[in-house]
Design an enzyme around this catalytic site. Structure first.
Site, PDB file in Angstrom:
ATOM      1  N   HIS A 235       0.848  -1.200   0.000  1.00  0.00           N
ATOM      2  CA  HIS A 235       0.000   0.000   0.000  1.00  0.00           C
ATOM      3  C   HIS A 235       0.879   1.243   0.000  1.00  0.00           C
ATOM      4  O   HIS A 235       2.094   1.155   0.122  1.00  0.00           O
ATOM      5  CB  HIS A 235      -0.999  -0.014   1.153  1.00  0.00           C
ATOM      6  CG  HIS A 235      -0.404   0.131   2.523  1.00  0.00           C
ATOM      7  ND1 HIS A 235       0.408  -0.816   3.096  1.00  0.00           N
ATOM      8  CD2 HIS A 235      -0.498   1.133   3.449  1.00  0.00           C
ATOM      9  CE1 HIS A 235       0.766  -0.425   4.303  1.00  0.00           C
ATOM     10  NE2 HIS A 235       0.233   0.765   4.546  1.00  0.00           N
TER      11      HIS A 235
ATOM     12  N   ASP B 220       5.913   4.840   5.069  1.00  0.00           N
ATOM     13  CA  ASP B 220       6.785   3.902   5.790  1.00  0.00           C
ATOM     14  C   ASP B 220       6.844   2.544   5.085  1.00  0.00           C
ATOM     15  O   ASP B 220       7.538   1.632   5.535  1.00  0.00           O
ATOM     16  CB  ASP B 220       6.346   3.749   7.262  1.00  0.00           C
ATOM     17  CG  ASP B 220       4.939   3.198   7.425  1.00  0.00           C
ATOM     18  OD1 ASP B 220       4.039   3.642   6.688  1.00  0.00           O
ATOM     19  OD2 ASP B 220       4.737   2.320   8.286  1.00  0.00           O
ATOM     20  N   HIS B 221       6.142   2.427   3.952  1.00  0.00           N
ATOM     21  CA  HIS B 221       6.187   1.194   3.159  1.00  0.00           C
ATOM     22  C   HIS B 221       6.770   1.429   1.771  1.00  0.00           C
ATOM     23  O   HIS B 221       7.055   0.473   1.043  1.00  0.00           O
ATOM     24  CB  HIS B 221       4.787   0.596   3.027  1.00  0.00           C
ATOM     25  CG  HIS B 221       4.197   0.198   4.358  1.00  0.00           C
ATOM     26  ND1 HIS B 221       4.000  -1.101   4.728  1.00  0.00           N
ATOM     27  CD2 HIS B 221       3.816   0.960   5.419  1.00  0.00           C
ATOM     28  CE1 HIS B 221       3.502  -1.138   5.960  1.00  0.00           C
ATOM     29  NE2 HIS B 221       3.383   0.097   6.406  1.00  0.00           N
TER      30      HIS B 221
ATOM     31  N   ASP C  99      -0.197  -3.673   6.339  1.00  0.00           N
ATOM     32  CA  ASP C  99      -0.849  -3.120   7.531  1.00  0.00           C
ATOM     33  C   ASP C  99      -2.312  -3.557   7.630  1.00  0.00           C
ATOM     34  O   ASP C  99      -3.143  -2.840   8.195  1.00  0.00           O
ATOM     35  CB  ASP C  99      -0.790  -1.586   7.515  1.00  0.00           C
ATOM     36  CG  ASP C  99       0.601  -1.053   7.826  1.00  0.00           C
ATOM     37  OD1 ASP C  99       1.496  -1.858   8.131  1.00  0.00           O
ATOM     38  OD2 ASP C  99       0.785   0.179   7.741  1.00  0.00           O
TER      39      ASP C  99
ATOM     40  N   HIS D 244       4.444  -4.425  11.056  1.00  0.00           N
ATOM     41  CA  HIS D 244       4.794  -3.700  12.289  1.00  0.00           C
ATOM     42  C   HIS D 244       4.854  -4.650  13.487  1.00  0.00           C
ATOM     43  O   HIS D 244       4.104  -5.625  13.551  1.00  0.00           O
ATOM     44  CB  HIS D 244       3.767  -2.600  12.605  1.00  0.00           C
ATOM     45  CG  HIS D 244       3.783  -1.458  11.644  1.00  0.00           C
ATOM     46  ND1 HIS D 244       4.561  -0.332  11.848  1.00  0.00           N
ATOM     47  CD2 HIS D 244       3.139  -1.266  10.466  1.00  0.00           C
ATOM     48  CE1 HIS D 244       4.369   0.509  10.833  1.00  0.00           C
ATOM     49  NE2 HIS D 244       3.506  -0.031   9.980  1.00  0.00           N
TER      50      HIS D 244
HETATM   51 ZN   LIG Z   1       2.823   0.874   8.228  1.00  0.00          ZN
HETATM   52 ZN   LIG Z   2      -0.094   1.832   6.438  1.00  0.00          ZN
END
Ligand SMILES: [Zn+2]
Ligand SMILES: [Zn+2]
Length: 257
Positions: A52, A56-57, A130, A168
């Site tokens: 996605h 942070d990805h 996520d 995470h």
């Molecule tokens: Zn994330």
């Molecule tokens: Zn996310």
């Protein structure tokens, strides 16, 4: 095959799957830990799988692609650093000589996808970004509770021995909330103690498995009478159908400290 969760930022894992001299990575929020990991593994990066669009990805996609020439696959309905090969539910991506099925899992974001391979060294493997966390699930930033419930149930239907690679390390706080929902769940209490011991040694609690998550993750258990009852007692007495219970459970978790 070597499955390595490389820690990044506060609590992200950048997953690296190595097969001899070649490797794939998932959701490279940062290129540096992965370039170091690839050097250490003496592996060439074949592909980057993105679940996605969150930074942070995807923050390391550009640098990693430039440094390695790897092919990038990403969600067709989301904006990730181009050029990439857009994929969506029903597509199959061939990486490391394996077939990775793309599963649509909207909810956390509108176009979120997961990657599933039925046989990696004898057991299935899932990269779910996520969407599903150990003991929990992603926040609903762009999707509805009905969509997220549907997405999670699609993942829960995968074989019990599917290894679940979440993006995470949220397990301990998720399990604390799960125990507030199901204080009498022995599987949950046992797994929480196990994870506390792992974290005390600085070790990841992941990968989890679909079978384990079915026994303790309240977001996969919201149709069970005990979970629905806890939601009605603590949160929303009017929550009757499965979607309303799931929505109230997610809202409860958002405020849980
Ligand atoms: Zn994330
Ligand atoms: Zn996310």
């Amino acid at each position: 095959m070597n499955l390595i969760p490389l820690p990044a930022f506060q609590d992200n894992y950048l997953w690296l799957l190595q097969d001899g001299q070649r490797a794939l990575v998932v959701d490279p929020g940062d290129a540096d830990p992965l370039l170091a990991g690839l050097r250490q593994a003496a592996a060439r990066l074949e592909a980057i799988l993105v679940t996605h669009h969150h930074g942070d990805h995807t923050g390391g996609v550009q640098a990693l692609r430039e440094a390695t020439g790897a092919v990038v696959y990403g969600p067709a309905r989301e904006d990730i650093p181009a050029p990439f090969t857009p994929v969506s539910g029903g597509d199959t991506v061939r990486v490391l000589g394996l077939d990775w099925q793309v599963i649509d899992v909207p909810g956390h974001t509108a176009g979120h996808i997961a990657y599933y391979c039925a046989d990696v060294d004898g057991a299935p493997l899932l990269f779910c970004g996520d969407t599903l966390f150990s003991g929990g699930c992603g926040r609903l930033f762009e999707g509805t509770p009905a969509q997220m419930l549907d997405s999670l149930e699609r993942l829960a239907a995968l074989p019990a021995n599917t290894r679940v690679c979440c993006a995470h390390e949220y397990t301990l706080s998720n399990l604390r909330f799960a125990q507030a929902v199901e204080p009498g769940n022995d599987d949950l209490a046992r797994h929480r103690a196990h994870c506390e011991a792992l974290r005390a040694q600085g070790l990841p609690t992941l990968p989890s498995s679909i079978g384990l998550e079915r026994t303790l993750n309240p977001f996969l258990r919201s149709r069970l009478p005990g979970v629905a009852h806890a939601v009605r007692a603590s949160r929303d007495a009017q929550a009757r159908d499965a979607v309303a219970v799931f929505a109230a459970l997610r809202a409860w978790k958002n405020e849980f400290r």
